[in-house]
Write a protein that holds these residues in place. Structure first.
Motif, PDB file in Angstrom:
ATOM      1  N   ARG A   1      13.741  15.995  72.658  1.00  0.00           N
ATOM      2  CA  ARG A   1      14.123  15.587  74.187  1.00  0.00           C
ATOM      3  C   ARG A   1      14.701  14.535  74.261  1.00  0.00           C
ATOM      4  O   ARG A   1      15.571  14.021  75.403  1.00  0.00           O
ATOM      5  N   GLY A   2      14.257  13.890  74.051  1.00  0.00           N
ATOM      6  CA  GLY A   2      14.587  11.753  74.204  1.00  0.00           C
ATOM      7  C   GLY A   2      14.431  11.217  75.046  1.00  0.00           C
ATOM      8  O   GLY A   2      13.373  11.914  76.149  1.00  0.00           O
ATOM      9  N   VAL A   3      14.531  10.345  75.664  1.00  0.00           N
ATOM     10  CA  VAL A   3      13.906   9.798  76.640  1.00  0.00           C
ATOM     11  C   VAL A   3      14.737  10.180  78.398  1.00  0.00           C
ATOM     12  O   VAL A   3      15.752  10.469  78.045  1.00  0.00           O
TER      13      VAL A   3
ATOM     14  N   PRO B   1      16.689  11.256  81.003  1.00  0.00           N
ATOM     15  CA  PRO B   1      17.871  10.480  81.416  1.00  0.00           C
ATOM     16  C   PRO B   1      18.286   9.733  82.214  1.00  0.00           C
ATOM     17  O   PRO B   1      18.571   8.814  81.962  1.00  0.00           O
ATOM     18  N   VAL B   2      17.206   9.942  83.543  1.00  0.00           N
ATOM     19  CA  VAL B   2      17.292   9.323  84.582  1.00  0.00           C
ATOM     20  C   VAL B   2      17.011   7.776  84.385  1.00  0.00           C
ATOM     21  O   VAL B   2      16.804   6.724  84.925  1.00  0.00           O
ATOM     22  N   LEU B   3      16.178   7.415  83.310  1.00  0.00           N
ATOM     23  CA  LEU B   3      16.045   6.173  82.899  1.00  0.00           C
ATOM     24  C   LEU B   3      15.986   5.852  81.989  1.00  0.00           C
ATOM     25  O   LEU B   3      15.943   4.020  81.489  1.00  0.00           O
ATOM     26  N   ARG B   4      17.572   5.839  81.517  1.00  0.00           N
ATOM     27  CA  ARG B   4      17.985   5.042  80.336  1.00  0.00           C
ATOM     28  C   ARG B   4      18.536   3.841  80.863  1.00  0.00           C
ATOM     29  O   ARG B   4      19.341   3.390  79.860  1.00  0.00           O
ATOM     30  N   ARG B   5      19.065   3.484  82.014  1.00  0.00           N
ATOM     31  CA  ARG B   5      18.872   1.802  82.671  1.00  0.00           C
ATOM     32  C   ARG B   5      17.883   1.311  82.667  1.00  0.00           C
ATOM     33  O   ARG B   5      18.005   0.011  83.266  1.00  0.00           O
ATOM     34  N   SER B   6      16.620   1.816  82.906  1.00  0.00           N
ATOM     35  CA  SER B   6      15.763   1.005  83.196  1.00  0.00           C
ATOM     36  C   SER B   6      15.032   0.431  82.278  1.00  0.00           C
ATOM     37  O   SER B   6      15.203   0.987  81.194  1.00  0.00           O
ATOM     38  N   THR B   7      13.721  -0.809  82.758  1.00  0.00           N
ATOM     39  CA  THR B   7      13.316  -1.122  82.035  1.00  0.00           C
ATOM     40  C   THR B   7      11.960  -0.400  81.470  1.00  0.00           C
ATOM     41  O   THR B   7      11.560   0.184  82.289  1.00  0.00           O
ATOM     42  N   LEU B   8      11.091   0.409  80.324  1.00  0.00           N
ATOM     43  CA  LEU B   8      10.443   1.402  80.487  1.00  0.00           C
ATOM     44  C   LEU B   8       9.381   0.250  79.068  1.00  0.00           C
ATOM     45  O   LEU B   8       8.874  -0.209  78.640  1.00  0.00           O
ATOM     46  N   VAL B   9       8.374   0.591  80.207  1.00  0.00           N
ATOM     47  CA  VAL B   9       6.725  -0.657  79.426  1.00  0.00           C
ATOM     48  C   VAL B   9       6.182   0.816  79.124  1.00  0.00           C
ATOM     49  O   VAL B   9       5.814   1.669  79.676  1.00  0.00           O
ATOM     50  N   GLN B  10       6.162   0.379  77.694  1.00  0.00           N
ATOM     51  CA  GLN B  10       5.266   1.548  77.223  1.00  0.00           C
ATOM     52  C   GLN B  10       4.719   1.844  76.085  1.00  0.00           C
ATOM     53  O   GLN B  10       4.677   0.618  75.656  1.00  0.00           O
TER      54      GLN B  10
ATOM     55  N   ASN C   1      23.558  10.480  84.756  1.00  0.00           N
ATOM     56  CA  ASN C   1      24.204  11.741  85.185  1.00  0.00           C
ATOM     57  C   ASN C   1      22.498  13.150  85.678  1.00  0.00           C
ATOM     58  O   ASN C   1      21.741  12.938  84.376  1.00  0.00           O
ATOM     59  N   TRP C   2      22.683  13.494  86.619  1.00  0.00           N
ATOM     60  CA  TRP C   2      21.549  13.424  86.985  1.00  0.00           C
ATOM     61  C   TRP C   2      20.987  15.481  86.972  1.00  0.00           C
ATOM     62  O   TRP C   2      20.221  15.676  86.941  1.00  0.00           O
ATOM     63  N   THR C   3      22.266  15.953  86.406  1.00  0.00           N
ATOM     64  CA  THR C   3      22.013  16.807  86.058  1.00  0.00           C
ATOM     65  C   THR C   3      21.677  17.253  84.214  1.00  0.00           C
ATOM     66  O   THR C   3      21.513  18.609  83.968  1.00  0.00           O
ATOM     67  N   GLU C   4      21.603  16.324  84.159  1.00  0.00           N
ATOM     68  CA  GLU C   4      21.817  15.785  82.347  1.00  0.00           C
ATOM     69  C   GLU C   4      19.805  16.116  82.136  1.00  0.00           C
ATOM     70  O   GLU C   4      19.037  15.555  82.862  1.00  0.00           O
ATOM     71  N   GLY C   5      19.284  16.590  81.348  1.00  0.00           N
ATOM     72  CA  GLY C   5      18.178  17.327  80.732  1.00  0.00           C
ATOM     73  C   GLY C   5      17.709  18.469  80.566  1.00  0.00           C
ATOM     74  O   GLY C   5      18.582  19.152  80.372  1.00  0.00           O
ATOM     75  N   GLU C   6      16.759  18.536  79.952  1.00  0.00           N
ATOM     76  CA  GLU C   6      15.509  19.712  79.980  1.00  0.00           C
ATOM     77  C   GLU C   6      15.619  20.661  81.379  1.00  0.00           C
ATOM     78  O   GLU C   6      15.567  20.322  82.042  1.00  0.00           O
ATOM     79  N   PRO C   7      16.404  21.692  81.311  1.00  0.00           N
ATOM     80  CA  PRO C   7      16.558  22.372  81.905  1.00  0.00           C
ATOM     81  C   PRO C   7      15.061  22.812  82.804  1.00  0.00           C
ATOM     82  O   PRO C   7      15.626  22.719  84.070  1.00  0.00           O
ATOM     83  N   ALA C   8      13.908  22.520  82.148  1.00  0.00           N
ATOM     84  CA  ALA C   8      12.799  23.310  82.899  1.00  0.00           C
ATOM     85  C   ALA C   8      12.129  21.688  83.529  1.00  0.00           C
ATOM     86  O   ALA C   8      11.956  21.187  84.571  1.00  0.00           O
ATOM     87  N   ASP C   9      13.372  20.280  83.401  1.00  0.00           N
ATOM     88  CA  ASP C   9      12.505  19.303  84.012  1.00  0.00           C
ATOM     89  C   ASP C   9      13.001  19.276  85.206  1.00  0.00           C
ATOM     90  O   ASP C   9      13.272  18.156  86.179  1.00  0.00           O
ATOM     91  N   LEU C  10      14.720  20.492  85.329  1.00  0.00           N
ATOM     92  CA  LEU C  10      15.578  19.653  86.594  1.00  0.00           C
ATOM     93  C   LEU C  10      15.009  21.041  87.811  1.00  0.00           C
ATOM     94  O   LEU C  10      15.299  20.826  88.414  1.00  0.00           O
ATOM     95  N   LYS C  11      13.474  21.037  87.795  1.00  0.00           N
ATOM     96  CA  LYS C  11      13.245  21.727  88.494  1.00  0.00           C
ATOM     97  C   LYS C  11      12.559  21.523  89.507  1.00  0.00           C
ATOM     98  O   LYS C  11      11.909  20.068  89.170  1.00  0.00           O
TER      99      LYS C  11
END
Length: 411
Positions: free
Chosen positions: A167-169, A171-180, A399-409
């Motif tokens: 899956r990877g991170v 896509p819409v979070l790839r420029r953000s700082t993740l606290v995890q 790219n807002w259309t990138e990612g798993e199809p289920a995630d775009l719902k």
């Protein structure tokens, strides 16, 4: 060296430690960022907290209060702490960082596990909401925003590693700082610039189980937990990459090792009577055992290759813990009995530092030097933002259309 010889060495070590007393003189903690555990973040950064509709946080929590107790609860307590923090600003124009309070681990199955299939859609929906109502996301596409993603594999939003990597991170979070909580070097689910934090463990509960500091450490190696996960890994070998199974098969009859699947009422007290506490990977490389070991002064034995531990630039984990490669689990007894007593005593003195213990906890309300303040310090150390944070007019990176199809719902 034979088993009998190693057992004798372990017993001699325990006797020496007991005679020297367990109340250790503390030693200051200094990581690659310097002596920073006691820094005060106030005045060093300002955070704007977006006001989201309650469906993203409060309503989910009201539906299932178990979210307040599980190890993913950091997202809730960080939000609560920010609302009352002196670093919070109500003026977004003066903010250094922006925070979106979305509880992606709070929608639980009947067994208490996060429904990760919904988490990516919830996160995307929250980002769409803030991007339509405020201008701040759009000017950086999230590069001055931070998100708390305490899943097993962070913003990959899946509990099994192979699928998480696929899956990877998000896509819409790839420029953000993740606290995890997840951290592993060169891994698809840890992007550069992330802040690795400890999982949630209930501070009030742990503090009520503290024993007297002079209590002898009469247990050499301690562990309680699963060795096999037959319900999710019926064939074995996948769970913990076989490391936990190897611990059990090799040391279940070793008198130096107090290991079991039982979880006694004296679990916290037992950790305070142990010299070493095993902290092996499970489905993910991290677990609450690290927090428990640190708080209770038990030297953590990290069995998780390439793990990135909490606040790694502030805490010299190599000096505090013992790192054992997953392939070397069969040598655990040799490795641990070979550590000089002087080295054990120094590790215990580092663990005895109150700031070290405090940095692992999320008390409510927040307290100085706790994990919440370490996160703020980590964000402050990233300032000022580089010029590449702000996009040129009309520029788009994500790219807002990138990612798993289920995630775009829609969520």
């Amino acid at each position: 060296m034979g088993t009998g010889r190693r057992t004798a060495l372990a017993l001699a070590c325990l006797l020496l430690l007991a005679c020297s007393g367990t109340a250790q003189a503390t030693e200051r903690i200094q990581g690659s960022a310097g002596d920073v555990l006691e820094d005060d973040p106030v005045g060093r950064l300002k955070v704007y907290v977006y006001e989201l509709p309650p469906k993203y946080n409060k309503n989910i929590l009201a539906k299932d209060s178990r979210c307040l107790k599980h190890m993913f609860a950091t997202e809730i307590f960080i939000h609560r702490s920010l609302l009352s923090s002196a670093v919070r600003t109500l003026n977004p124009e003066e903010a250094d960082w922006f925070y979106t309070p979305v509880y992606t681990t709070c929608d639980l199955t009947p067994w208490g596990h996060p429904l990760t299939t919904k988490s990516p859609r919830m996160m995307r929906s929250a980002i769409q909401y803030i991007s339509k109502r405020w201008p701040y996301w759009n000017r950086t596409e999230g590069a001055d925003h931070f998100f708390v993603t305490p899943h097993d594999f962070g913003a990959c939003f899946y509990f099994q590693e192979a699928k998480a990597i696929e899956r990877g991170v998000l896509p819409v979070l790839r420029r953000s700082t993740l606290v995890q909580t997840f951290g592993q070097k060169n891994h698809a689910c840890l992007q550069e610039g992330s802040i690795t934090i400890p999982p949630y463990t209930p501070p009030h509960k742990m503090r009520t189980h503290l024993v007297l500091p002079e209590t002898p450490r009469s247990i050499f190696v301690y562990f309680r937990g699963l060795f096999y996960d037959t319900s999710n890994d019926p064939e074995g070998g996948y769970y913990a990459r076989g490391a936990r199974a190897s611990v059990w098969e090799n040391f279940k009859n070793n008198p130096m090792f107090d290991i079991s699947t039982d979880h006694p009422l004296t679990y916290y007290e037992d950790m305070q009577r142990a010299v070493f506490c095993l902290c092996p990977l499970g489905w993910a490389p991290w677990s609450p055992r690290l927090v428990e070991a640190v708080v209770f002064g038990c030297i953590p034995v990290i069995i998780a290759d390439d793990i990135v531990l909490p606040f790694a630039d502030a805490i010299p984990w190599e000096e505090i813990g013992v790192f054992v490669a997953e392939d070397d689990v069969t040598k655990l007894d040799t490795i641990l009995t070979s550590i000089p007593t002087e080295e054990i005593l120094r590790k215990q003195s580092l663990l005895a530092n109150p700031s070290m213990k405090q940095a692992m906890l999320f008390p409510q309300p927040a307290e100085p030097r706790d994990a919440f303040h370490q996160i703020l310090n980590g964000l402050a150390r990233k300032l000022p933002h580089g010029k590449d944070v702000f996009l040129k007019p009309g520029q788009k990176v994500l790219n807002w259309t990138e990612g798993e199809p289920a995630d775009l719902k829609p969520w």
